[in-house]
Motif scaffolding. Structure first.
Motif, short mmCIF file in Angstrom:
data_model
loop_
_atom_site.label_atom_id
_atom_site.label_comp_id
_atom_site.label_asym_id
_atom_site.label_seq_id
_atom_site.Cartn_x
_atom_site.Cartn_y
_atom_site.Cartn_z
N THR A 3 0.83 -1.20 0.00
CA THR A 3 0.00 0.00 0.00
C THR A 3 0.87 1.25 0.00
OG1 THR A 3 -1.66 -1.19 1.28
CG2 THR A 3 -1.84 1.20 1.24
N ILE A 5 0.75 5.44 0.45
CA ILE A 5 -0.06 6.49 1.06
C ILE A 5 0.43 7.83 0.54
CG2 ILE A 5 -0.72 7.59 3.23
CD1 ILE A 5 -0.32 4.88 4.59
N TYR A 12 -2.10 18.79 5.44
CA TYR A 12 -1.85 18.04 6.66
C TYR A 12 -1.32 18.95 7.77
CZ TYR A 12 0.01 15.00 10.18
OH TYR A 12 0.27 14.42 11.39
N TYR A 35 0.30 8.04 12.24
CA TYR A 35 -1.04 8.20 11.68
C TYR A 35 -1.17 7.40 10.38
CZ TYR A 35 -5.19 10.54 9.83
OH TYR A 35 -6.43 10.81 9.30
N CYS A 36 -0.16 7.47 9.54
CA CYS A 36 -0.17 6.70 8.28
C CYS A 36 -0.12 5.21 8.56
CB CYS A 36 1.00 7.12 7.40
SG CYS A 36 0.84 8.76 6.70
N LYS A 37 0.69 4.78 9.52
CA LYS A 37 0.80 3.36 9.86
C LYS A 37 -0.53 2.80 10.37
CE LYS A 37 4.34 1.24 10.42
NZ LYS A 37 5.06 0.23 9.67
N ARG A 38 -1.31 3.61 11.08
CA ARG A 38 -2.61 3.16 11.58
C ARG A 38 -3.58 2.86 10.45
NH1 ARG A 38 -3.38 7.53 16.16
NH2 ARG A 38 -3.42 8.69 14.25
N HIS A 39 -3.40 3.49 9.30
CA HIS A 39 -4.29 3.26 8.16
C HIS A 39 -4.01 1.93 7.45
CE1 HIS A 39 -5.55 7.39 8.63
NE2 HIS A 39 -6.54 7.11 7.81
N LEU A 40 -3.00 1.23 7.87
CA LEU A 40 -2.66 -0.04 7.23
C LEU A 40 -3.44 -1.22 7.81
CD1 LEU A 40 1.20 0.42 6.98
CD2 LEU A 40 -0.50 0.70 5.17
N TRP A 41 -4.15 -0.99 8.89
CA TRP A 41 -4.92 -2.06 9.54
C TRP A 41 -6.33 -2.10 8.97
CZ3 TRP A 41 -2.80 -5.61 12.69
CH2 TRP A 41 -1.53 -5.33 13.19
N GLU A 42 -6.76 -3.31 8.63
CA GLU A 42 -8.10 -3.52 8.08
C GLU A 42 -8.81 -4.56 8.95
OE1 GLU A 42 -10.00 -5.61 4.14
OE2 GLU A 42 -8.09 -4.55 3.96
N GLU A 51 -3.10 -6.62 8.46
CA GLU A 51 -2.22 -5.48 8.24
C GLU A 51 -1.69 -5.49 6.82
OE1 GLU A 51 1.69 -3.23 10.10
OE2 GLU A 51 1.21 -5.25 10.75
#
Length: 111
Positions: A3, A5, A12, A35-42, A51
């Motif tokens: 992914t 980003i 921002y 913040y970007c790393k948190r968007h990798l979790w589904e 992840e």
């Protein structure tokens, strides 16, 4: 799944300042990265999470201006290269460039 980003840097920085307030450039860079790393979790189900693999964070912004401009309200010339905002932004970009898998894409200011 790999992914990428994409981050609109100007937006921002403005939005993060209005939400989280004024913090150091190093703290803001760490905030963006986490913040970007948190968007990798589904979420797959109530208990299962998946992840995504981070390919890269592309951060698009423009370096701060170092020009001297006339300020009509103060009725004097202001050197933008000596402002606190200029120094903070350059330190922020330096901190981001040290982060793993972050690619800075710097544009140019149009005169």
């Amino acid at each position: 799944m790999k992914t990428a980003i994409l981050v609109d840097g100007g937006y921002y920085r403005k939005r993060a300042f209005s939400i989280a307030g004024d913090i150091t450039a190093k703290e803001r860079a760490e905030e963006l990265y986490s913040y970007c790393k948190r968007h990798l979790w589904e979420k797959k189900s109530k208990k299962d999470f998946f992840e995504h693999e981070l390919y890269r964070i592309f951060y698009y912004d423009c370096p701060p201006s170092s020009k001297k401009v006339y300020h009509p309200l103060l009725k004097r010339t202001v050197d933008l290269g000596k402002t606190e905002i200029y120094n903070w932004a350059n330190e922020f970009f330096e901190e981001l460039s040290k982060k793993r898998k972050v690619a800075l894409r710097m544009g140019t200011l149009s005169d």
